[in-house]
Design a protein around this motif. Structure first.
Motif, PDB file in Angstrom:
ATOM      1  N   SER A   2       0.636  -1.163   0.137  1.00 19.50           N
ATOM      2  CA  SER A   2       0.090   0.125   0.098  1.00 19.50           C
ATOM      3  C   SER A   2       0.825   1.254  -0.005  1.00 19.50           C
ATOM      4  O   SER A   2       1.920   1.306   0.909  1.00 19.50           O
ATOM      5  CB  SER A   2      -0.832  -0.011   1.245  1.00 19.50           C
ATOM      6  N   ALA A   3       0.606   2.232  -0.766  1.00 15.46           N
ATOM      7  CA  ALA A   3       1.245   3.449  -0.710  1.00 15.46           C
ATOM      8  C   ALA A   3       1.026   4.414   0.484  1.00 15.46           C
ATOM      9  O   ALA A   3       1.876   5.041   0.909  1.00 15.46           O
ATOM     10  CB  ALA A   3       0.966   4.242  -2.001  1.00 15.46           C
ATOM     11  N   ILE A   4      -0.313   4.365   0.819  1.00 17.86           N
ATOM     12  CA  ILE A   4      -0.526   4.939   2.300  1.00 17.86           C
ATOM     13  C   ILE A   4      -0.679   3.884   3.336  1.00 17.86           C
ATOM     14  O   ILE A   4      -1.309   2.932   3.350  1.00 17.86           O
ATOM     15  CB  ILE A   4      -2.009   5.494   1.876  1.00 17.86           C
ATOM     16  N   THR A   5       0.134   4.220   4.435  1.00 16.97           N
ATOM     17  CA  THR A   5       0.066   3.484   5.671  1.00 16.97           C
ATOM     18  C   THR A   5      -0.941   3.576   6.542  1.00 16.97           C
ATOM     19  O   THR A   5      -1.732   4.777   6.578  1.00 16.97           O
ATOM     20  CB  THR A   5       1.478   3.221   6.095  1.00 16.97           C
ATOM     21  N   HIS A  11      -2.462   9.436  11.204  1.00 16.01           N
ATOM     22  CA  HIS A  11      -2.237  10.805  11.440  1.00 16.01           C
ATOM     23  C   HIS A  11      -3.055  11.729  10.701  1.00 16.01           C
ATOM     24  O   HIS A  11      -3.212  12.872  11.193  1.00 16.01           O
ATOM     25  CB  HIS A  11      -0.609  10.910  10.710  1.00 16.01           C
ATOM     26  N   LEU A  12      -3.527  11.554   9.513  1.00 16.01           N
ATOM     27  CA  LEU A  12      -4.408  12.395   8.811  1.00 16.01           C
ATOM     28  C   LEU A  12      -5.725  12.465   9.644  1.00 16.01           C
ATOM     29  O   LEU A  12      -6.437  13.446   9.807  1.00 16.01           O
ATOM     30  CB  LEU A  12      -4.961  11.865   7.538  1.00 16.01           C
ATOM     31  N   ALA A  13      -6.120  11.508  10.386  1.00 18.79           N
ATOM     32  CA  ALA A  13      -7.265  11.304  11.220  1.00 18.79           C
ATOM     33  C   ALA A  13      -6.990  12.388  12.296  1.00 18.79           C
ATOM     34  O   ALA A  13      -8.012  13.064  12.570  1.00 18.79           O
ATOM     35  CB  ALA A  13      -7.632   9.813  11.499  1.00 18.79           C
ATOM     36  N   ARG A  14      -5.982  12.169  12.910  1.00 14.74           N
ATOM     37  CA  ARG A  14      -5.761  12.944  14.161  1.00 14.74           C
ATOM     38  C   ARG A  14      -5.648  14.591  13.697  1.00 14.74           C
ATOM     39  O   ARG A  14      -6.161  15.210  14.297  1.00 14.74           O
ATOM     40  CB  ARG A  14      -4.342  12.798  14.853  1.00 14.74           C
TER      41      ARG A  14
END
Length: 99
Positions: A2-5, A11-14
């Motif tokens: 996956s390119a996005i871990t 982190h984006l959610a935070r």
């Protein structure tokens, strides 16, 4: 791979102030991978010979000249009003406040 871990999704959610469950991290990582792949495919389109534009057809705004013109006289504007008081439209009171 996956390119996005999961860590990047967390982190984006935070940063977005979103509370995600553990199973949602994998789900959103896969969806973000699909989105990034779709954007990459759009970026591969050969656009070197196409000029940038915001519309498919050229647009020109057509305005009339801004020239002052006389307006209605108060008695003409109020002629069809159902109720008039002191050269103004009389309307029912909608707020319980005193004027």
């Amino acid at each position: 791979m996956s390119a996005i871990t999961r860590d990047e999704v967390a982190h984006l959610a935070r940063l977005s102030r979103l509370a995600l469950a553990e199973d949602e991290l994998d789900h959103y990582a896969a969806q973000l991978d699909d989105i990034i792949a779709a954007v990459a495919r759009v970026a591969e389109v050969a656009t070197d010979d196409i000029p940038p534009s915001s519309h498919a057809l050229p647009l020109t705004n057509v305005y009339r000249p801004d020239e002052p013109r006389p307006g209605l006289a108060p008695h003409d504007a109020l002629a069809a009003a159902p109720a008039v008081e002191d050269d103004r439209f009389r309307v029912p009171r909608i707020l319980g406040e005193e004027a």
